[in-house]
Design a protein around this motif. Structure first.
Motif, short mmCIF file in Angstrom:
data_model
loop_
_atom_site.label_atom_id
_atom_site.label_comp_id
_atom_site.label_asym_id
_atom_site.label_seq_id
_atom_site.Cartn_x
_atom_site.Cartn_y
_atom_site.Cartn_z
N LEU A 420 0.06 25.80 61.31
CA LEU A 420 1.24 25.56 62.13
C LEU A 420 1.66 26.80 62.90
O LEU A 420 2.56 26.73 63.75
N LEU A 421 1.03 27.93 62.65
CA LEU A 421 1.29 29.14 63.42
C LEU A 421 0.19 29.41 64.45
O LEU A 421 0.19 30.44 65.11
N ASP A 422 -0.73 28.46 64.59
CA ASP A 422 -1.84 28.62 65.52
C ASP A 422 -1.32 28.75 66.95
O ASP A 422 -0.46 27.99 67.40
N GLU A 423 -1.84 29.74 67.68
CA GLU A 423 -1.36 30.03 69.04
C GLU A 423 -1.58 28.84 69.97
O GLU A 423 -0.73 28.53 70.82
N THR A 424 -2.71 28.15 69.83
CA THR A 424 -2.98 26.99 70.68
C THR A 424 -1.94 25.90 70.48
O THR A 424 -1.46 25.28 71.44
N LEU A 425 -1.58 25.67 69.22
CA LEU A 425 -0.57 24.65 68.93
C LEU A 425 0.76 24.99 69.60
O LEU A 425 1.40 24.12 70.21
N TRP A 426 1.16 26.24 69.53
CA TRP A 426 2.44 26.64 70.12
C TRP A 426 2.40 26.53 71.64
O TRP A 426 3.39 26.20 72.29
#
Length: 588
Positions: A420-426
């Protein structure tokens, strides 16, 4: 000193099928006082009471629904007497199972709160200009009270919120729950505070030009609701559930509104008791708590546009006569959303419209990138579309709410185990947020999503699970950058009539590279223009060319400090993966 004067106080109970009712209370040493039944089905009794606070209940032989051997259900009156709380009680003592009535100057009152900021309603934002924040009092603060929520209102002002949609505020008897199975409809939930606390909360919202919407639970009640305990037959579907084809959507005894009829603009008053009860409740909400809108929960399950239309007109008439026709918003929760429930042909002003499913498909899978779906997502207005809303005011768009997973989890996808801290997700979340706030419609954010809360709501226990808003996230990264993005986009909505208009045109669509650009503009001011460029792909593009640019001149990048000068009908720029860029026209 002269003894206190007593006044005649009337107690009433609608129970046309009950044979005998007595009033008991602290004023009678809990001895029964027989009530008199009238032709309208009401039991009435006047009692001489001095000013003060009294506990009371009704003693009667209730009617219950029994299932026979042949499978049929029948109403049966019990032989034993039971004490039941007044369905209209505005205060209750749950531990004693009694209602509480307060007498002041010879009249029943709920409290003595004095409104301070009523005159500020004339400056309230109109429905089309709202930015809604869905708020659950129980989890918004550590204390979970109205008073504690007041201390956080300035945070919402800074964010740019101008409307709060509250989850149910009525008493359900639970320690911690969303409150959608109500036991005492006229009683404010004691865990949140008193009726005065709620009025203070609304008053302080109004002082900050924040409108307040109440959740109206008109579809069902809790099994321990006094209406059901006394006699379910006048109020509820009792021989079978309303929609036997959907047993999973049965959440408790369902109100029966079937006798209401509409004849153009003339409304019959030969209505079901359920309609009268809910009309009294809506009047109570509006007149006592000065609210600015109603969200009708489970409109699909109510399945009665006539009664929703009646409730809308009933509420608007109160607003007209008592509150000088201040802005008021009636909203349907109907899944899936449909324009048929909204005006001009439907009963209500607006409907909740969840855009997350469509949007996530476009973000996650190149093969699902569909221009027609995106155009409908951005502007479902007018003929020739699956949904044909009259204006953007007719639908409220959102990515998540109390009833589904957090925005981060929604964008990540149910089946994904990505960090949930993945840069792509953000990046994907920020693009989704950019589209939410620049599309047509009235945007809504569920509390905590603006700071990237990612806790699981849960499955079986989701309505009772404690999920306190984590205020510490405001100071962390990438959470605070998400907060700053939403704050900037809300500021843009308030500043630009173009974003609040119904005008939206997709002028650049690169299906192969999954890049889209659309323009918003104001019909009143041709210089009020906003352009959004959205890269749905995971690829970075250097020197990307956006064609068909409409207006040459100087444009400001809204989410930064840079300016661009557009001298032709195209723009060349660099696009990061999953990036949304917003430009606002400044001058030629």
């Amino acid at each position: 000193m002269a003894p206190p004067l007593a006044s005649q106080i009337e107690f009433t109970l609608f129970a046309p099928n009950i044979n005998s009712v007595s009033l008991i209370g602290s004023f009678s040493a809990w001895q029964g006082i027989p009530m008199r039944k009238f032709n309208d089905g009401q039991w009435r009794l006047n009692v001489s009471l001095e000013d003060g606070e009294y506990e009371y209940a009704f003693r009667l032989q209730p009617i219950v629904i029994e299932k026979r051997k042949n499978g049929k259900k029948e109403p049966v009156q019990l032989n034993k007497f039971q004490d039941v709380i007044d369905p209209y009680a505005m205060k209750v003592n749950l531990s004693k199972n009694v209602g509480v009535v307060t007498i002041k100057n010879g009249m029943k009152i709920i409290d003595e709160y004095e409104w301070k900021y009523d005159n500020e309603a004339v400056n309230f934002p109109q429905n089309k200009d709202l930015v809604i924040y869905e708020l659950y009092i129980g989890d918004f603060t550590e204390k979970g009270t109205f008073q504690a929520a007041i201390d956080k209102l300035d945070y919402l002002v800074i964010l740019g919120i101008n409307c709060i949609s509250l989850l149910p505020i009525a008493e359900d008897g639970e320690e911690h729950s969303w409150g959608y199975a109500i036991r005492h409809f006229f009683c404010i939930r004691s865990a949140y505070g008193t009726s005065e606390d709620l009025k203070h909360f609304v008053d302080e919202c109004h002082h900050r030009r924040i409108r307040v919407i109440f959740d109206a639970i008109c579809n069902h009640a809790q099994g321990e609701c006094p209406l059901y305990q006394i006699d379910p037959t006048p109020y509820f579907y009792w021989n079978q559930i309303h929609h036997p084809e959907h047993p999973e959507e049965h959440w408790g005894p369902e109100f029966n509104y079937e006798k209401i009829e509409a004849e153009e603009d003339k409304w019959t008053r030969d209505v079901k008791p359920a309609v009268q009860f809910m009309s009294d409740l809506l009047r109570y909400y509006i007149e006592e708590f000065h609210i600015d809108g109603l969200r009708f929960d489970a409109a699909k399950q109510i399945d009665n546009y006539d009664v929703l239309r009646y409730f809308d007109r009933f509420a608007k008439e109160i607003i007209k006569t008592k509150f000088n026709s201040k802005p008021f918003y009636t909203i349907a929760e109907l899944i899936p959303a449909t324009d048929s429930v909204t005006k001009p042909h439907g009963p209500l002003d607006s409907v909740w419209r969840n855009i997350s499913h469509q949007l996530v498909k476009q973000l996650k899978n190149k093969d699902d990138f569909n221009l027609k779906s995106l155009e409908t997502l951005l502007r479902p207005i007018g003929v020739g579309r699956d949904e044909q809303y009259e204006t953007g005011e007719r639908f409220i768009i959102y990515l998540s709410s109390h009833d589904n997973d957090r925005m981060l989890r929604v964008v990540r996808g149910e089946e994904s185990n990505d960090n949930l801290l993945d840069e792509t997700l953000w990046r994907q979340v920020k693009l989704a947020i950019t589209l939410l706030f620049t599309a047509t419609g009235v945007p809504m954010v569920y509390m905590g999503d603006e700071i990237g809360m990612a806790n699981e709501i849960g499955k079986e226990d989701k309505t009772t699970r404690v999920n306190k808003l984590d205020w510490s996230l405001i100071t962390r990264q990438p959470n605070c950058s998400l907060l700053e993005l939403i704050q900037s986009l809300i500021r843009l909505r308030h500043h630009s009539a173009a974003i609040r208009s119904d005008n939206l045109n997709v002028f650049h669509a690169d299906v192969e590279r999954q890049v889209l650009a659309y323009e918003r503009w104001s019909s009143e001011n041709e210089d009020d223009r906003v352009v959004v460029i959205a890269n749905f792909s995971k690829n970075e593009y250097k020197g990307y060319k956006v064609i068909n640019w409409h207006m040459v001149g100087r444009w400001e990048q809204v989410l930064g400090t840079s300016y661009i000068q557009v001298a032709t009908t195209h723009l060349i720029l660099n696009l990061s993966a999953h990036e949304g860029i917003v430009f606002m026209y400044k001058s030629k």
